[in-house]
Design an enzyme around this catalytic site. Structure first.
Site, PDB file in Angstrom:
ATOM      1  N   SER A 169      14.291  -8.126   5.534  1.00 42.72           N
ATOM      2  CA  SER A 169      14.604  -8.727   6.807  1.00 42.72           C
ATOM      3  C   SER A 169      15.275  -6.509   6.903  1.00 42.72           C
ATOM      4  CB  SER A 169      15.631  -9.520   7.418  1.00 42.72           C
ATOM      5  OG  SER A 169      15.295  -9.874   8.439  1.00 42.72           O
TER       6      SER A 169
ATOM      7  N   TYR B 109      11.002  -5.918  16.646  1.00 44.35           N
ATOM      8  CA  TYR B 109      11.075  -5.861  15.461  1.00 44.35           C
ATOM      9  C   TYR B 109      12.546  -6.198  15.179  1.00 44.35           C
ATOM     10  CZ  TYR B 109      12.249  -4.057  10.895  1.00 44.35           C
ATOM     11  OH  TYR B 109      11.934  -3.590  10.095  1.00 44.35           O
ATOM     12  N   SER B 110      13.614  -6.070  15.775  1.00 45.02           N
ATOM     13  CA  SER B 110      15.079  -6.246  15.136  1.00 45.02           C
ATOM     14  C   SER B 110      15.453  -8.316  15.378  1.00 45.02           C
ATOM     15  CB  SER B 110      15.736  -5.882  15.899  1.00 45.02           C
ATOM     16  OG  SER B 110      15.656  -4.907  14.950  1.00 45.02           O
TER      17      SER B 110
ATOM     18  N   GLY C 235       5.163   2.786   0.483  1.00 46.86           N
ATOM     19  CA  GLY C 235       6.720   2.459   0.330  1.00 46.86           C
ATOM     20  C   GLY C 235       7.113   1.727  -0.551  1.00 46.86           C
TER      21      GLY C 235
ATOM     22  N   SER D  99      12.335 -10.280  15.635  1.00 43.86           N
ATOM     23  CA  SER D  99      12.053 -11.011  14.551  1.00 43.86           C
ATOM     24  C   SER D  99      12.351 -11.129  12.995  1.00 43.86           C
ATOM     25  CB  SER D  99      10.300 -10.052  14.752  1.00 43.86           C
ATOM     26  OG  SER D  99      10.491  -8.838  13.988  1.00 43.86           O
ATOM     27  N   LYS D 100      12.686 -10.096  13.020  1.00 44.57           N
ATOM     28  CA  LYS D 100      13.812  -9.811  11.162  1.00 44.57           C
ATOM     29  C   LYS D 100      14.795 -11.353  11.005  1.00 44.57           C
ATOM     30  CE  LYS D 100      10.973  -6.821   9.144  1.00 44.57           C
ATOM     31  NZ  LYS D 100      10.651  -7.311   8.185  1.00 44.57           N
TER      32      LYS D 100
ATOM     33  N   SER E  25       0.797  -1.242   0.107  1.00 44.79           N
ATOM     34  CA  SER E  25       0.616   0.034   0.024  1.00 44.79           C
ATOM     35  C   SER E  25       0.860   1.136  -0.355  1.00 44.79           C
ATOM     36  CB  SER E  25      -0.736  -0.222   0.925  1.00 44.79           C
ATOM     37  OG  SER E  25      -0.113  -0.058   2.359  1.00 44.79           O
TER      38      SER E  25
ATOM     39  N   ASP F  20      -4.973  -9.655   4.768  1.00 49.36           N
ATOM     40  CA  ASP F  20      -4.423  -9.648   6.230  1.00 49.36           C
ATOM     41  C   ASP F  20      -3.690 -10.786   6.694  1.00 49.36           C
ATOM     42  OD1 ASP F  20      -3.704  -9.032   9.206  1.00 49.36           O
ATOM     43  OD2 ASP F  20      -5.762  -8.583   9.471  1.00 49.36           O
TER      44      ASP F  20
END
Length: 227
Positions: free
Chosen positions: A129, A146-147, A13, A149-150, A11, A53
């Site tokens: 990632s 966040y990091s 970026g 999970s990446k 959506s 989703d």
């Protein structure tokens, strides 16, 4: 030769730019994001999109139905969707972690599992990632969920490349440095990155189309900053 390409997180970026780039090259693109409207406004016959989703299990059936009806096979899957949370660890709740992992790890895993039956030996799965997920890289306070999970999808990529090394497809993961996107601005207001969403989209698109000839199970760090 035109490819059938699925991209998540389209959506805005990097994802939005990739849809535009790859469609303009003549490829067939299925653009998936919770808000399908921005992509629907692009006037290309070879772009398909519907609201999707990653955290809704029933939405994956829509992807399967689309592939079976329209394409029969998928050449490239780009796992681009991500949720970035910047919050002190002591304030990061169980639910916060759950939401980040649902999108960044479980969503990636389930999308791959859904699309795999339609991929061939020379197909390519590219997962986006972050440098923050790379062991030994510079880390930033506030990015625990966040990091980490990446980091998980980097290991997932290596495992899947091993598991499917005989049959294909190829699996690779790109750890991006800072890119000037709305997501970055929301998490780090005022921070200015030196790479635009379009420039990064150009790199990822080219990588997705060709890199499976040279790489499998590899992490590539896409960052021009030191460290």
């Amino acid at each position: 030769m035109s490819k059938n390409i699925i991209i998540t997180g389209t959506s805005r970026g990097i994802g939005f730019e990739m849809v535009h780039l790859l469609a303009s090259q003549g490829h067939h693109v299925l653009a998936l994001s919770r808000n399908a409207q921005p992509v629907s406004n692009l006037q290309y016959d070879n772009i398909s999109s519907f609201a999707f989703d990653l955290c809704n299990e029933s939405d994956y059936k829509k992807v399967t139905a689309f592939i079976e009806k329209e394409w029969n096979h998928v050449d490239i899957l780009i796992n681009n969707a991500g949720l970035l949370l910047n919050k002190p660890f002591s304030e990061t709740t169980f639910t916060d972690f759950q939401k980040v992992y649902e999108t960044n790890v479980f969503g990636v895993s389930e999308m791959i599992r859904t699309v795999l039956p339609f991929m061939k030996k020379d197909s390519h799965v590219v997962t986006i990632s972050s440098m923050g997920g790379v062991q030994g890289s510079m880390k930033f306070a506030g990015l625990a969920a966040y990091s980490s999970s990446k980091g998980a999808v980097i290991t997932l990529t290596e495992l899947l490349a091993e598991e499917y090394k005989e049959s294909g497809p190829s699996f690779n993961v790109l750890a991006l440095g800072a890119v000037q996107t709305e997501m970055l601005e929301e998490a780090f207001p005022g921070y200015v990155a030196n790479i635009s969403a379009l420039k990064m989209a150009e790199y990822i698109s080219e990588f997705a189309l060709n890199a499976h000839k040279y790489y499998n199970g590899k992490l590539l760090q896409v960052s021009n900053s030191t460290p």
